[in-house]
Scaffold this motif. Structure first.
Motif, PDB file in Angstrom:
ATOM      1  N   GLU A 272       0.827  -1.201   0.000  1.00 33.98           N
ATOM      2  CA  GLU A 272       0.000   0.000   0.000  1.00 33.98           C
ATOM      3  C   GLU A 272       0.865   1.257   0.000  1.00 33.98           C
ATOM      4  OE1 GLU A 272      -3.719  -1.078   2.705  1.00 33.98           O
ATOM      5  OE2 GLU A 272      -1.919  -2.177   3.283  1.00 33.98           O
ATOM      6  N   ALA A 273       1.939   1.239   0.786  1.00 37.60           N
ATOM      7  CA  ALA A 273       2.838   2.395   0.838  1.00 37.60           C
ATOM      8  C   ALA A 273       3.517   2.618  -0.508  1.00 37.60           C
ATOM      9  CB  ALA A 273       3.883   2.179   1.934  1.00 37.60           C
ATOM     10  N   SER A 274       3.916   1.535  -1.150  1.00 42.16           N
ATOM     11  CA  SER A 274       4.540   1.650  -2.467  1.00 42.16           C
ATOM     12  C   SER A 274       3.579   2.266  -3.477  1.00 42.16           C
ATOM     13  CB  SER A 274       4.992   0.265  -2.939  1.00 42.16           C
ATOM     14  OG  SER A 274       5.559   0.323  -4.230  1.00 42.16           O
ATOM     15  N   LEU A 275       2.313   1.864  -3.419  1.00 42.91           N
ATOM     16  CA  LEU A 275       1.298   2.431  -4.314  1.00 42.91           C
ATOM     17  C   LEU A 275       1.095   3.922  -4.059  1.00 42.91           C
ATOM     18  CD1 LEU A 275      -1.345  -0.450  -4.189  1.00 42.91           C
ATOM     19  CD2 LEU A 275       0.068   0.186  -6.150  1.00 42.91           C
ATOM     20  N   MET A 276       1.422   4.363  -2.846  1.00 46.95           N
ATOM     21  CA  MET A 276       1.258   5.767  -2.475  1.00 46.95           C
ATOM     22  C   MET A 276       2.541   6.578  -2.627  1.00 46.95           C
ATOM     23  SD  MET A 276      -1.823   6.455  -1.652  1.00 46.95           S
ATOM     24  CE  MET A 276      -1.642   7.938  -0.669  1.00 46.95           C
TER      25      MET A 276
END
Length: 320
Positions: A272-276
């Motif tokens: 999720e952090a990578s997507l953000m």
């Protein structure tokens, strides 16, 4: 009219952890509503009562999962003539299939479920080992990640340049549960080796907030324990530290909007952090076998930095 309204096919969707599941299941709910379904989205305790007692013949029930002990309420829905589908929220990270299958997908539930949603090929194989037939395995992915497509647009269209938060995510409910275990048959999520490994990593990670402050890094720190994890060990470790909070109350997608660095060990929040576009630091201070632990290569493929010692971690936090 009300009579005509209730002729629509009803879909009941259960949620256990709103901060983790709501955003994705809201997308699913809106999509189904747009297609003409009447959707009821609610906590699993409420949804289970509804599917057990209301006259809902031929309606659809989507459950969070069907781990050990779930047969007692799923069978009520089945006798009530509902079509039952299920997520498997823990399926993505599993490498220790034997231990996982002892605690999830008990045989009696597999036999009464119409379909289960698969994250992808590896998960589908796990589900086959659980006893599901190919026509029960629905290769849908998981809506948990879908809302980040729009969320990254929100982040790009708003000035978040002043958000310097360091987020530390803990995944160690098995080693540090927030409540006493009630059943000897299902003590924890994992083998004894997995639990011992989790304790070793947790004992190193609780030192990180103090280490960061001793390195004169002043960014706000948020420690986010797993929802089923006790926060006491983190509170004790962070006593006396400035601008450090220990909480999992806020939805993770909202927290990531304000996050500059995520520190984790083999946690799905890294995805999720990578997507953000958050800087992801994978903290790997000790060797962990897989199985029973989550796959290192998979989770670390989302990392900007892989740190095998504390010095590397501090250097990573000082890069930008």
């Amino acid at each position: 009219s009300i009579k005509k309204f209730f002729r629509r096919r009803i879909v009941l969707i259960s949620i256990e952890n709103f901060n983790r599941e709501f955003a994705g299941k809201e997308i699913l709910s809106k999509s189904l509503a747009k297609a003409g379904y009447l959707v009821i989205l609610g906590h699993k305790s409420i949804i289970r009562v509804l599917v057990s007692h209301l006259p809902l013949k031929n309606q659809i029930y989507i459950e969070k999962g069907n781990r050990y002990g779930s047969f007692r309420y799923l069978i009520k829905a089945k006798r009530n003539k509902l079509f039952i589908y299920s997520f498997d929220e823990e399926g993505l990270m599993q490498t220790d299939f034997d231990t996982f299958l002892k605690r999830n997908h008990e045989k009696k539930t597999v036999e009464i479920i119409e379909g289960i949603f698969s994250w992808g090929p590896k998960h589908s194989e796990l589900l086959r080992q659980s006893g599901y037939k190919d026509n029960q395995i629905l290769k849908t992915g998981n809506t948990r990640f879908d809302h980040y497509v729009k969320l990254i647009e929100k982040k790009l269209n708003k000035d978040y340049s002043k958000n310097e938060t360091i987020l530390i995510c803990s995944r160690f409910a098995s080693a540090n549960p927030n409540k006493q275990i009630k059943s000897n048959k299902d003590k924890r999520d994992g083998s004894e080796e997995y639990i011992e490994d989790s304790k070793r990593i947790l004992n190193l990670m609780i030192l990180l907030p103090r280490l960061i402050r001793e390195a004169k890094i002043k960014n706000k720190i948020i420690v986010r324990p797993h929802p089923s994890e006790s926060s006491k060990i983190w509170i004790n470790a962070c006593k006396g530290l400035d601008d450090v909070s220990i909480t999992c109350d806020e939805p993770i997608n909202d927290v990531l909007l304000r996050t500059k660095f995520l520190i984790h060990n083999r946690c799905t929040t890294a995805i999720e952090a990578s997507l953000m576009n958050v800087n992801v630091i994978s903290y790997e201070p000790i060797f962990l076998k897989s199985p029973p632990n989550p796959n290192r290569e998979f989770t670390n493929s989302f990392a900007n930095y892989i740190c095998e010692n504390n010095s590397d971690l501090i250097d990573s936090l000082k890069i930008e």
